[in-house]
Design a protein around this motif. Sequence first.
Motif, PDB file in Angstrom:
ATOM      1  N   LYS A  75       0.846  -1.199   0.000  1.00  0.00           N
ATOM      2  CA  LYS A  75       0.000   0.000   0.000  1.00  0.00           C
ATOM      3  C   LYS A  75       0.879   1.246   0.000  1.00  0.00           C
ATOM      4  O   LYS A  75       0.645   2.186  -0.762  1.00  0.00           O
ATOM      5  CB  LYS A  75      -0.924  -0.015   1.224  1.00  0.00           C
ATOM      6  CG  LYS A  75      -1.880   1.160   1.301  1.00  0.00           C
ATOM      7  CD  LYS A  75      -2.791   1.015   2.512  1.00  0.00           C
ATOM      8  CE  LYS A  75      -3.875   2.043   2.607  1.00  0.00           C
ATOM      9  NZ  LYS A  75      -3.559   3.397   2.376  1.00  0.00           N
ATOM     10  N   SER A 111       2.441   1.857  -3.373  1.00  0.00           N
ATOM     11  CA  SER A 111       1.459   2.230  -4.403  1.00  0.00           C
ATOM     12  C   SER A 111       0.956   3.664  -4.230  1.00  0.00           C
ATOM     13  O   SER A 111       0.276   4.189  -5.111  1.00  0.00           O
ATOM     14  CB  SER A 111       0.287   1.254  -4.410  1.00  0.00           C
ATOM     15  OG  SER A 111      -0.436   1.349  -3.208  1.00  0.00           O
ATOM     16  N   GLU A 112       1.309   4.296  -3.115  1.00  0.00           N
ATOM     17  CA  GLU A 112       0.865   5.667  -2.858  1.00  0.00           C
ATOM     18  C   GLU A 112       1.993   6.692  -2.942  1.00  0.00           C
ATOM     19  O   GLU A 112       1.797   7.861  -2.598  1.00  0.00           O
ATOM     20  CB  GLU A 112       0.197   5.737  -1.476  1.00  0.00           C
ATOM     21  CG  GLU A 112      -1.077   4.912  -1.401  1.00  0.00           C
ATOM     22  CD  GLU A 112      -1.674   4.843  -0.004  1.00  0.00           C
ATOM     23  OE1 GLU A 112      -0.994   5.221   0.984  1.00  0.00           O
ATOM     24  OE2 GLU A 112      -2.834   4.413   0.100  1.00  0.00           O
TER      25      GLU A 112
END
Length: 186
Positions: free
Chosen positions: A168, A171-172
């Motif tokens: 996560k 991906s940010e």
Amino acid sequence: MNSKFKFQNGTLEDVKIITPFYAEDSRGYFLKSIEKNIFQDFGISVDIYEDFESYSFKNVIRGLHFQTKNPQIKIVRAIKGRIMDVVVDLRKKSNTFGQSMQIELSDINHLSILVPAGFAHGFRVLSEDALVSYKCIGKYLPDYDTGIIWNDRELNIKWEIDHPVVSKRDSEHMTFLEFKNTYGGL
């Protein structure tokens, strides 16, 4: 100097590909990844601040990580398995600013990559799993640890994978354009 170490220039400024001292016989093998004096002879100061490993499964992408304040130098190698290692030059005064380089690191070729300060680093696991070693020169500063998104359009890195496994956090990460607008470069 009688050394079995080899240092080759990467395709980006200041990146080095390191072939370690390696000997194999019927008992197994012996590998020396760093020898301070030999590295110094090649202009590389080896003052290891951190030494850690990551274990990942096939199709995992980790990265592209860097530190905005006092960037670390990293020496990376695959202890087990195969990875496609990727570095991106983030140094605004470099002739290779914004360019990337890929190299396969594996437990077969025993190569290491020296990732200079001011580079983003990441990799993709090519084998069923991989154990990756990082030796870091310079202190880790968690408040300045960040990254650029792995699939940034401007960087256009050829990961050659349709469905990667990405955390996560990774991906940010910011885009390369956001990095340039925020920091200008390292």
